[in-house]
Design an enzyme around this catalytic site. Structure first.
Site, short mmCIF file in Angstrom:
data_model
loop_
_atom_site.label_atom_id
_atom_site.label_comp_id
_atom_site.label_asym_id
_atom_site.label_seq_id
_atom_site.Cartn_x
_atom_site.Cartn_y
_atom_site.Cartn_z
N TRP A 61 37.88 32.35 21.21
CA TRP A 61 37.68 33.77 21.51
C TRP A 61 38.69 34.48 20.63
O TRP A 61 39.89 34.39 20.86
CB TRP A 61 37.93 34.04 22.99
N LYS A 92 27.58 44.37 32.36
CA LYS A 92 28.98 44.30 31.91
C LYS A 92 29.18 45.14 30.65
O LYS A 92 30.20 45.78 30.49
CB LYS A 92 29.36 42.84 31.64
N HIS A 147 39.02 72.85 50.27
CA HIS A 147 38.05 73.70 49.56
C HIS A 147 36.64 73.14 49.68
O HIS A 147 35.76 73.50 48.90
CB HIS A 147 38.47 73.85 48.09
N GLU A 175 31.02 50.75 43.41
CA GLU A 175 30.35 49.85 42.49
C GLU A 175 30.04 48.49 43.10
O GLU A 175 28.97 47.94 42.88
CB GLU A 175 31.33 49.67 41.31
N ARG A 185 33.74 31.16 30.06
CA ARG A 185 35.00 31.88 29.80
C ARG A 185 34.86 32.87 28.65
O ARG A 185 35.74 33.69 28.44
CB ARG A 185 36.11 30.87 29.45
N GLU A 237 39.64 55.90 40.24
CA GLU A 237 39.29 54.53 39.89
C GLU A 237 39.05 53.69 41.17
O GLU A 237 38.13 52.88 41.22
CB GLU A 237 40.40 53.91 39.01
N LYS A 251 35.52 51.78 42.04
CA LYS A 251 35.46 50.34 42.30
C LYS A 251 34.79 50.06 43.64
O LYS A 251 33.96 49.16 43.76
CB LYS A 251 36.90 49.80 42.29
N ASN A 256 45.00 26.95 22.16
CA ASN A 256 44.81 28.19 22.93
C ASN A 256 46.17 28.87 23.01
O ASN A 256 47.18 28.20 23.20
CB ASN A 256 44.38 27.89 24.37
N GLY A 257 46.19 30.20 22.90
CA GLY A 257 47.46 30.92 23.02
C GLY A 257 47.75 31.67 21.74
O GLY A 257 46.86 31.90 20.91
N CYS A 289 39.73 31.08 24.91
CA CYS A 289 39.49 29.83 24.19
C CYS A 289 39.43 28.64 25.15
O CYS A 289 40.04 28.66 26.22
CB CYS A 289 40.61 29.58 23.20
#
Ligand code: F6R
Length: 612
Positions: free
Chosen positions: A74, A607, A508, A492, A27, A485, A489, A100-101, A2
């Protein structure tokens, strides 16, 4: 996340608010609105959709208005609809609030306001209770009313309030959510983020937690909870607009990595009772009988979220004793899984819009399974179609590479594991207590990992790493999904070809690729297999590989056996993957920076992947 903008002065408020809201669009938001003072009344305009739509709707009908507040929302509590958009108003429309919050105790306040004080509510939001609560205390002194109202509130907030009876007055308060006052000549501003102010002023005062501000065109007064006036130095902002959007960081990805202590704290908020150490996920609506009778869980996701799922499987099986199958969503939907009763499907998706994950969710529901979604976006397709939703409160993620959303997905899975384990009485109470304690310590431990010193160590390691076209990540047990992961990253965003291996697999096949100096990042956080992985590391070292180990304090043997070592604060091994993920994110980040890659928007990637 927000955004808030407020203005009081002699100029037209409307274009200033709209322009400020546009500066906060980066944002992420789903609705927008403004409240303007006109002829002793408050006029509210708000709607789901874009700021541009709101601007069109407002047109030039408010040309003479010089005071107002604006907001981009948001969604958190309540879907992204016109009614849930901010500002929110009191019953008599004489008080308007942007916030906000999260107001944690909004339900009990709403009940009290409705039952005892006769207020009627229009929206599903937590914020609306503030407008009514302030109305309840308002006696021609807005600052005093806000002060009294806030005393009854638990949670996080940056709030700006206006009242019809106080034509040029903005009242602000903050707790755990930023609010910045912009100082002008015969006019003043307030915003939740610096970009909204830069077109008008670079002279600011930052509000601290627990402080209030009373702002008119000519005066700004900051005070504490008890009403004592606080002197605040003027902070001159030197950032340009682009730097301001990134909070002064070079890239959104680094900003989002640095936001992780807050993101995990928000995700745990109200789900762990700090006084009893109990995990409470009653919001999900599972009955104890349902959790006790579970025979299998399917976890389905894509990419980074799939890696979170792999770790989820490891901990749910280990700690809660339920069998788990994990699938990449694009495979799950075509592999004809065996569905039976007493099964649950968990889909994990930051965006909540990934086409394959959505198809997997629909497949599971068609076959009679209840679906729990772990997602970051309220109102997303996944959240609307799932039976139950566990929201991660990471805030919008802008960099394509997922970091803070991933970490909050892990936190969600740990909370869920403890909760299921308790319901089934399969978790050792002592272990449950230790894990909860480690979770509560997580924000502090993450801050330690994100210290200046760590950042500069990892950045200098990446000067070596970035010279290579390939690298390896290895780990065993719970460290293996973290290695996967880490490799994803690095690939990417730096375009270095990185492979992750369960360390026991090296001999192996992949050992053939180990040559003098090749970077090998080893995750060594699991005591039960530390001797084993140290053996695997020796196999790499004997062939010239350069090993960078990520381990926990107290694993003293590691430093003697590798080229360099990065220590994490010591925690229970089961929780170590939440910490060890962070240096791997930073390694990817600094390697990408060293190679001059487009960090926030890597080539060929989007995204949100809404096509199959
Ligand atoms: C990698 C990354 C992707 C996403 C994947 C799923 O950094 O972000 O691998 O994790 O595309 O996206 P969501 O979680 O939105 O379903």
């Amino acid at each position: 996340m927000c955004g808030i903008v407020g203005y009081t002065g002699a100029r037209e408020a409307n274009p200033i608010l709209i322009d400020g809201l546009k500066k906060l669009e980066y944002r992420g938001y789903d609705s927008a609105g403004v409240a303007l003072h006109r002829d002793g009344c408050l006029v509210i305009n708000k709607a789901a959709g874009s700021v541009a739509d709101l601007e069109k709707k407002l047109g030039d009908q408010f040309n003479k208005v010089t005071v107002g507040i604006g907001h981009t929302r948001w969604a958190t509590h309540g879907r992204p609809t016109d009614i849930n958009a901010h500002p929110h108003c009191s019953c008599d429309n004489k008080i308007a609030v942007v916030h906000n919050g999260i107001i944690e105790n909004h339900q009990s306040l709403r009940q009290w306001l409705a039952d005892e004080a006769g207020h009627s509510f229009r929206s599903e939001t937590d914020t609306e209770v503030m407008a009514h609560l302030i109305e309840e205390y308002y006696e021609d002194d807005l600052l005093e009313a806000v002060r009294k109202a806030v005393k009854r509130v638990e949670g996080s907030y940056a709030m700006v309030v206006i009242a019809a009876g106080e034509p040029d007055h903005l009242v602000c308060v903050r707790q755990d959510s930023p609010l910045i006052i912009g100082l002008g000549e015969g006019e003043n501003f307030v915003a939740s983020d610096i970009p909204a102010l830069l077109a008008h002023t670079r002279r600011t005062k930052i509000l601290e937690d627990g402080e209030f501000a009373s702002i008119t065109a000519d005066r700004v007064e900051i005070s504490d909870r008890d009403g004592k006036v606080v002197e605040r130095e003027i902070l001159e902002i030197t950032w340009d607009l682009e730097a301001a959007e990134k909070g002064g960081y070079e890239h959104f990805m680094l900003k989002e990595i640095m936001e992780q202590p807050v993101a995990v704290k928000e995700t745990m908020r109200q789900r762990i009772d700090p006084s009893t150490g109990q995990v409470d996920l009653s919001e999900l609506g599972f009955t104890e009988a349902e959790l006790s009778s579970l025979e299998k869980i399917f976890i389905v996701a894509c990419g980074t979220a799939y890696h979170a799922g792999l770790l989820g499987k490891a901990i749910i099986e280990k700690v809660a004793g339920v069998e788990v199958e994990v699938d990449v969503a694009s495979e799950f939907r075509y592999r004809e899984p065996i569905f039976e009763k007493n099964q649950l499907a968990i889909v994990i998706s930051q965006s909540g819009e990934t086409a394959d994950t959505l198809a997997a969710l629909r497949l599971a529901r068609r076959n009679g399974l209840k679906v729990l979604a772990i997602t970051n976006v309220v109102g997303s397709s996944v959240s609307r179609e799932a039976d139950r939703v566990f929201y991660t409160w990471a805030g919008p993620e802008i960099a394509v590479a997922s970091t803070k959303a991933y970490l909050t997905q892990l936190v969600a899975l740990y909370l869920l594991t403890i909760y299921i384990g308790k319901a089934r009485r399969s978790i050792d109470p002592e272990l449950a207590g230790e894990l909860v304690k480690n979770l509560m310590d997580l924000p502090g431990n993450l801050k330690k990992i994100l210290s200046e010193e760590s950042l500069s160590r990892l950045s200098s390691y990446c000067n070596h790493l970035s010279q290579w076209e390939s690298a390896f990540f290895v780990g065993r047990n719970l460290d293996y999904p973290v290695a996967m992961e880490g490799a994803l990253k690095l690939k990417e965003i730096s375009y270095i070809h990185a492979e992750a291996y369960a360390a026991g697999e090296l001999k192996h096949g992949p050992l053939a690729l180990i040559v003098e100096g090749i970077p090998v990042i080893a995750l060594v956080t699991q005591k039960a297999v530390s001797e084993k992985i140290l053996g695997n590391i020796q196999e790499v070292k004997a062939r010239g590989g350069a090993v960078f180990a990520i381990t926990q304090e107290g694993f003293d043997d590691v430093s003697r056996q590798v080229d360099s070592v990065f220590y994490l604060p010591a925690v229970n091994d089961i929780l170590a993957p939440v910490l060890s993920a962070v240096p791997t994110q930073l390694i990817a980040y600094y390697a990408a920076v060293a190679r001059g890659s487009s960090v926030d928007k890597p080539r060929n990637l989007a995204k949100s992947v809404t096509v199959e």
